[in-house]
Motif scaffolding. Structure first.
Motif, PDB file in Angstrom:
ATOM      1  N   SER A 131      36.637  36.532  24.292  1.00 38.40           N
ATOM      2  CA  SER A 131      36.202  37.802  23.411  1.00 38.40           C
ATOM      3  C   SER A 131      35.147  37.399  22.311  1.00 38.40           C
ATOM      4  CB  SER A 131      37.675  38.249  22.500  1.00 38.40           C
ATOM      5  OG  SER A 131      38.640  38.455  23.540  1.00 38.40           O
TER       6      SER A 131
ATOM      7  N   ARG B 112      41.394  33.891  28.054  1.00 35.58           N
ATOM      8  CA  ARG B 112      40.794  35.130  27.296  1.00 35.58           C
ATOM      9  C   ARG B 112      39.348  35.144  26.529  1.00 35.58           C
ATOM     10  NH1 ARG B 112      46.166  36.066  27.952  1.00 35.58           N
ATOM     11  NH2 ARG B 112      46.591  38.336  28.826  1.00 35.58           N
TER      12      ARG B 112
ATOM     13  N   VAL C 265      39.349  38.532  31.044  1.00 37.96           N
ATOM     14  CA  VAL C 265      40.713  37.727  31.301  1.00 37.96           C
ATOM     15  C   VAL C 265      40.531  36.882  32.667  1.00 37.96           C
ATOM     16  CG1 VAL C 265      43.284  38.040  31.629  1.00 37.96           C
ATOM     17  CG2 VAL C 265      41.881  39.496  29.866  1.00 37.96           C
TER      18      VAL C 265
ATOM     19  N   THR D 229      37.555  42.156  26.457  1.00 47.05           N
ATOM     20  CA  THR D 229      38.047  41.047  26.759  1.00 47.05           C
ATOM     21  C   THR D 229      37.893  40.574  28.107  1.00 47.05           C
ATOM     22  OG1 THR D 229      39.499  40.917  24.706  1.00 47.05           O
ATOM     23  CG2 THR D 229      39.995  39.532  26.499  1.00 47.05           C
TER      24      THR D 229
END
Length: 271
Positions: A211, A209, A178, A176
């Motif tokens: 993903s 975030r 960030v 992920t």
């Protein structure tokens, strides 16, 4: 292994930022409701079906709003000073006497799709992402902005340096990305008419975030804290879908005739 977000993406969705009043405390559509909505013909008066470019009608989560917290799916109440600033801003937008009274998008300065958190608009909610080892660049179709998310430093710029898009610093937590963004400028406090989905001031702090749900879907989650604008933090999430074509140049300034015409009409003597 770190994912590669490079490519063209769309965040267009029929799901609104705030939950429609008729859904009250229903945070998610049932599978049956979702199936029924996706079969329903589009009607400009429908909510949330009436978007101009809906992209994915449903979010993968079947959420009824982009906002996930507060639990009611609505933006938090503005602080007293922010509410007063908003009233003043709207009044100047409706009765402009100079260019600075107009919305930032009317002046071709910045559009909310390009600023963290990147909220979809009614059209052109598309992005071109370029990823390297040192940075991730997010080029928003509207209206020309390129966010540079730095991966090669962990601290923000000095507090006296303020930018339209803020200062974005990223790091990896597993797979992920960030992104922490601060150092926004005041920018009059609010985007205004076409982009008036939320306000901000120099104290806004956004954590995003990114993903990969799969090769063609980014799960985009964000948290907004701005104690001088909102009475509490708020959060949201949406999906971005991979596109097979690149984004187009918007060229806002080159075609911006509206600003001159609106000011001419607004400041003309009464007949």
């Amino acid at each position: 292994m770190r994912p590669d977000f490079s490519g063209a993406w769309s965040s267009a969705t029929a799901i609104p930022l705030e939950r429609p009043a008729r859904l009250k405390d229903q945070a998610f559509y049932t599978p049956e409701q979702a199936a029924e909505l996706q079969k329903k013909p589009r009607n400009p008066d429908d909510d949330p079906i009436g978007r101009l470019e809906i992209g994915s009608l449903m979010q993968p989560s079947l959420r009824t709003s982009i906002i996930t917290d507060p639990p009611n799916g609505l933006l938090p109440t503005l602080t007293r000073s922010a509410a007063a600033a908003k009233r003043d801003r709207v009044e100047r937008l409706h009765h402009p006497s100079e260019a600075k009274d107009m919305g930032l998008q009317d002046r071709c300065l910045v559009f909310p799709t390009g600023v963290a958190p990147m909220i979809p608009y009614r059209y052109n909610s598309t992005y071109q992402i370029v990823q390297t080892g040192d940075a991730v660049v997010v080029q928003a179709e509207m209206i020309h902005d390129a966010r540079i998310i730095r991966l090669d430093r962990s601290s923000h710029l000095p507090s006296n340096i303020r930018q339209w898009l803020g200062d974005s610093v990223g790091h990896w937590e597993g797979a992920t990305l960030v992104v922490d963004t601060t150092n926004f400028n005041d920018a009059g406090g609010y985007y205004g008419d076409a982009g008036g989905m939320y306000g901000w001031d120099r104290n806004m702090h956004v954590v995003e975030r990114f993903s990969l749900l799969n090769a063609n879907t980014i799960l985009y989650r964000f948290e907004v804290a701005d104690p001088t604008a909102y009475t509490q933090p708020w959060k949201g999430e949406l999906a971005m879908t991979r596109m097979s074509v690149r984004t187009f140049e918007y060229a806002c300034h080159e075609g911006n005739q509206d600003l001159r015409h609106i000011l001419k009409i607004s400041t003309a003597p009464a007949q």
